[in-house]
Each structure stands twice: as structure tokens, then as C-alpha cells.
Scaffold this motif. Structure first.
Motif, short mmCIF file in Angstrom:
data_model
loop_
_atom_site.label_atom_id
_atom_site.label_comp_id
_atom_site.label_asym_id
_atom_site.label_seq_id
_atom_site.Cartn_x
_atom_site.Cartn_y
_atom_site.Cartn_z
N TRP A 133 0.84 -1.21 0.00
CA TRP A 133 0.00 0.00 0.00
C TRP A 133 0.87 1.25 0.00
O TRP A 133 0.59 2.22 -0.72
CB TRP A 133 -0.91 -0.03 1.22
N ALA A 134 1.95 1.23 0.76
CA ALA A 134 2.87 2.37 0.77
C ALA A 134 3.52 2.57 -0.60
O ALA A 134 3.71 3.71 -1.05
CB ALA A 134 3.95 2.16 1.84
N ILE A 135 3.85 1.48 -1.27
CA ILE A 135 4.43 1.59 -2.62
C ILE A 135 3.42 2.22 -3.58
O ILE A 135 3.77 3.07 -4.40
CB ILE A 135 4.88 0.21 -3.11
N ALA A 181 13.38 3.63 3.21
CA ALA A 181 14.60 4.32 2.77
C ALA A 181 14.50 4.73 1.31
O ALA A 181 14.85 5.87 0.94
CB ALA A 181 15.81 3.42 2.99
N TYR A 182 14.02 3.83 0.47
CA TYR A 182 13.89 4.15 -0.95
C TYR A 182 12.86 5.26 -1.15
O TYR A 182 13.06 6.16 -1.98
CB TYR A 182 13.47 2.90 -1.73
N THR A 183 11.78 5.23 -0.38
CA THR A 183 10.76 6.28 -0.48
C THR A 183 11.35 7.64 -0.12
O THR A 183 11.08 8.66 -0.78
CB THR A 183 9.57 5.95 0.43
N ALA A 184 12.18 7.68 0.93
CA ALA A 184 12.84 8.94 1.30
C ALA A 184 13.77 9.40 0.18
O ALA A 184 13.88 10.60 -0.10
CB ALA A 184 13.61 8.75 2.60
N GLY A 225 2.48 9.71 -5.84
CA GLY A 225 3.01 11.01 -5.45
C GLY A 225 2.86 11.34 -3.99
O GLY A 225 3.29 12.42 -3.56
N HIS A 226 2.31 10.44 -3.19
CA HIS A 226 2.10 10.71 -1.76
C HIS A 226 3.29 10.15 -0.97
O HIS A 226 3.13 9.26 -0.13
CB HIS A 226 0.79 10.08 -1.30
N THR A 227 4.46 10.70 -1.22
CA THR A 227 5.66 10.13 -0.62
C THR A 227 5.70 10.29 0.90
O THR A 227 6.14 9.39 1.62
CB THR A 227 6.92 10.75 -1.23
N ASP A 228 5.27 11.44 1.40
CA ASP A 228 5.28 11.65 2.86
C ASP A 228 4.39 10.63 3.56
O ASP A 228 4.78 10.03 4.57
CB ASP A 228 4.83 13.06 3.20
N THR A 229 3.16 10.48 3.03
CA THR A 229 2.23 9.53 3.64
C THR A 229 2.77 8.10 3.53
O THR A 229 2.67 7.32 4.48
CB THR A 229 0.86 9.62 2.94
#
Length: 461
Positions: A262-264, A308-311, A270-274
Motif C-alpha cells: 500500500w505504501a508503494i 529508505a527508498y521512499t525517502a 506522489g504521496h511520498t510523505d504519507t
């Protein structure tokens, strides 16, 4: 083959047989028979290191004498290895594995065009050597109509098949995904979902939760598949279903895995923070279980790596560095956990994430240098191996190292053809190479495009 022997019904064996690659079949049967390389070595008089290379495609498995010895040692029916009582059959030849430096010669290297192309790629990668790709079936559109219908309108009529068979079917779908056979997974999933829903409806109260867990894993796999096929809408939809069924199933690991996909999906929208907050919170909740349940470290490591990849995607170097360091620490702790079987897979997975992170942060040279430290033959699945080479190709393309980029594309194709047939970033690289006058005439490029991206060639006519 003896239909009463259970190993032939094991999903990993069935999936390996479906590939037609002899090394994969030998490895799957050996593991199903719970034999070590050393034990098989004693039976067929080939060294464990040679057997390992043959299984993983690092050395051609084409000699009839070797094939017969392995068939006898592992009680593999001769036709599965292209053999008959009189002569070796045609069969599929196993794909040659891609190696790092010091590659033993093969008959493919005797082809002048492939040898020139491989050497060109080696200079760009400074030691990462890639052989040319093998022709495969032309690319076709992934079969998504039935799967889209199942996700958006419901899975349709299915029949209860029982918890045990549902487990087997899910394992088969996962094994095919790990082999990089995305089109086949897309065909299987609608029926798997229909059977899962029917089985849940037919279950007694104590079986409903367990079936929901299996459905959650199926939806999570579907979300991963949709990411591969570039359909973010269906990735989002299936990830949402994964979370809801995991919650109904009450399984902590299934819930963590579902929240990760779900985070991916959130990140890709485009909702990287969430996305980052979601996966970090999930990891923190799972961390409370790490001491009594060290096996949870695998999921915990994946969550931290994803965070980490999301950041990194968000350009936050400091946070990305902190999280990937924590993931490395978790992978190390799992490797050292007493009594826990591990092959170092989590540590290698973290290394692969580091390559991806360097690429998205624009550190293309760093990404390639990190890639040199990885032996692709040690990557456990064709899907992960193809993903590694796709990352290398994308970094090299952005770094304008075009000949080496092309070699990495060929390596990705060799590992899992569907990785280059269906992934949009790879299709875009192929288009770029064909349209660039300095690269359009590279030996074999048009043939590669015809195998993997015929629409690109059609657009240029």
C-alpha cells in the motif's frame, strides 16, 4: 514421472519445469529431495561448485553426459532434461547466467557480433561483463482484461477448493512471479481470487480468518504485479484489498506485507510523505515482536528498505541513509539469529535497494559502483536478478553510458524477459537508444527491440 511422488506436485518444481530451463529443474528437484550440492556431487562425480554453476545458469548445461548423470542422480525423468533413451532431445537450452568479470568462454562468445557487443559493454561497466541476449518470443500486451474485471467488478464465480489447495495455488503464482513470468501470473490471479472468495464463503468461522490471510497475500502479489506492468490504478486497488483482507485475517505479518505494498502504491501516486510514514509506523509496530519472533526480521528489513527508498525518491538523503543503515543492521541481526536458517538474502536485498536509491538520487556513478560489488549469480530469483540489471541499465542510461546500458538490458532480458517486455522505464530506454543516431546502429539492438518492444519499431516506420 511417478504421479504418486509428491515432489512433482510441489509449486517450485512445477514452476521450474514450466520454464524448460534444465538448471532450474535440477535445482528445484534437488531442493525438493532435500539434498545438498555435496550429496549430489557424490552421486554424479561433479564438484559442488560445478553443480552450483550449472543450476544457476553460470555454466552451460548442454552436455548429454552431464544431463544423464544428473537425471540419474536425482531420479529426474529423462524428457524433462531433453533426453530420451537414444539421444538427447532438443528441449530448451538453459539461459546462460550473467557473471561479474572473468567469465569462462562459451560457444556464444565465439559469435563475432556478440563478442564485440559484450566487450563494448564491459568497458562501460569497468569489469561487469554481459553476454548478448537470446532471441525470445515477441512482446505482447499483458493479459489484463480478466484481472481488471476481477479487481474492479469482483472476481466472479469460483469454487471452494479448500485451504491446502489454495495455499498451493498461491505458492505457484508466487513462484512464477519470482521467475519473472508476469504474463502467466496475470492469467492465474483472477481464478485464484475467485477460488479464494468461494473458499472463504464456504469456510466455517475458524477458517475464514485463515482464508482472508491467503487472500491478502494474493492481493499483495497482484499489487506487485501491477507495478511491474505499469498499471498504478490496479496496483492501488489491489493494495487496498490486501490491507482490508489482512485486517480481517488478523495476521501481523500479512498486515505488515499489505501495508508495505500500500505504501508503494501511495508513493507511485506522489504521496511520498504519507507512504513513508505508513511504512515506518508499520516497521515500528513490528519491531515490538522482533525479540520473541526473530523470523519477523525479514519483513522488518523489507519495510525499512522500502521506507529508505521512499525517502530517496523524495530527495531526503539524510533520512534515506539513516533508514537503510537500520535495514542493514536488521539484516545482520537476522543472519546472526541462533537457529534461524538464512542465506544472507536480506543483506543482499538491502544492497540492491542501495543501488536503486543512488540512482533515484541522481548518483549514477555511485549506483554503478555499488552494482559492481554484487554478484548477480548470488541473487536468488530471476525476477530480482532482472530488477538488478534494470536498475543498472537505468543508471547507465542516465549517465549516458549507452553501450553498457544496452548490455545491461540484454542481461535483464536473459534473467526474465517479461521484465523488459512490460516495464515502462525499460521501454522508454529502448525507444531512446533507437532514436539516438549514435546508438541506433548498435549490433543486435533492433533485434532486441523486435523481441521486447515491437511497438517501438512500429512507431518509427
Amino acid at each position: 514421472m511417478d504421479p504418486h511422488e509428491t515432489i512433482w506436485r510441489e509449486p517450485a518444481v512445477r514452476a521450474a519445469i514450466a520454464t524448460g530451463h534444465y538448471g532450474a529443474i535440477v535445482r528445484a528437484v534437488r531442493l525438493a529431495r532435500h539434498l545438498t550440492l555435496a550429496e549430489v556431487s557424490e552421486r554424479c562425480n561433479y564438484s559442488p561448485s560445478t553443480l552450483s554453476r550449472l543450476e544457476r545458469g553460470r555454466q552451460p548445461l548442454a552436455d548429454v553426459r552431464v544431463l544423464r548423470a544428473l537425471a540419474q542422480a536425482l531420479a529426474i525423468p529423462a524428457p524433462l532434461l531433453g533426453l530420451s533413451d537414444t539421444a538427447a532431445g532438443a528441449g530448451h537450452r538453459p539461459a546462460l547466467g550473467t557473471r561479474v568479470a572473468n567469465n569462462p568462454a562459451s560457444e556464444q562468445e565465439n559469435d563475432p557480433m556478440r563478442r564485440r557487443t559484450a566487450l563494448t559493454g564491459a568497458t562501460g561497466l569497468a569489469g561487469i561483463m554481459v553476454l548478448g541476449g537470446t532471441p525470445g518470443a515477441a512482446a505482447t500486451a499483458p493479459p489484463l482484461d480478466a484481472l481488471e474485471h476481477a479487481l474492479l467488478l469482483g472476481p466472479g464465480a469460483g469454487v471452494p477448493i479448500g485451504h491446502g489447495r489454495l495455499v498451493d495455488e498461491l505458492r505457484t503464482a508466487r513462484a512464477l512471479f519470482d521467475l519473472g513470468r508476469y504474463g502467466e501470473v496475470a492469467v492465474r490471479v483472477p481464478q485464484l481470487l475467485a477460488h479464494g472468495v468461494a473458499t472463504r464463503e464456504d469456510s466455517r468461522a475458524d477458517g475464514i480468518a485463515a482464508t482472508n490471510v491467503l487472500l491478502s497475500h494474493t492481493y499483495a502479489l497482484t499489487s506487485q504485479l501491477m507495478v511491474k506492468l505499469g498499471n498504478d490504478q490496479l496496483a492501488w486497488t489491489s493494495a487496498d484489498r490486501a490491507v482490508s483482507t489482512a485486517e480481517a485475517g488478523g495476521d501481523l505479518l500479512a498486515h505488515a506485507a499489505a501495508r508495505r505494498v500500500w505504501a508503494i502504491a501511495l508513493r507511485r501516486a506522489g504521496h511520498t510523505d504519507t507512504a513513508q510514514q505508513l511504512v515506518v509506523d508499520t516497521a515500528a509496530g513490528l519491531a515490538r515482536e522482533l525479540d520473541p519472533h526473530p523470523a519477523y526480521l525479514k519483513t522488518y528489513t523489507s519495510l525499512l528498505s522500502t521506507a529508505a527508498y521512499t525517502a530517496a525518491v523524495d530527495g531526503d538523503r539524510d533520512t534515506a541513509g539513516t533508514l537503510i543503515s537500520e535495514a542493514t543492521d536488521a539484516a545482520t541481526r537476522r543472519a546472526l539469529a541462533p537457529g534461524l536458517s538464512t542465506t544472507g538474502g536480506e543483506a543482499l536485498s538491502v544492497q540492491l535497494y542501495r543501488i536503486s536509491m543512488a540512482r533515484v538520487l541522481g548518483d549514477f556513478g555511485t549506483a554503478v559502483e555499488l552494482a559492481k560489488r554484487v554478484d548477480p549469480a548470488e541473487i536468488a530469483t530471476p525476477e530480482a536478478r532482472a530488477r538488478y540489471w534494470s536498475d543498472v541499465a537505468r543508471a547507465l542510461h542516465q549517465w549516458r553510458k549507452f553501450p553498457a546500458c544496452y548490455q545491461a538490458l540484454l542481461a535483464a532480458e536473459r534473467a526474465a524477459p517479461d521484465e523488459v517486455r512490460y516495464r515502462k522505464p525499460i521501454q522508454q530506454i529502448t525507444t531512446s537508444l533507437l532514436r539516438n543516431p549514435s546508438t541506433a546502429t548498435m549490433p543486435g539492438l533492433r533485434e532486441y527491440a523486435q523481441r521486447t518492444s515491437p511497438a517501438v519499431l512500429d512507431d518509427r516506420r
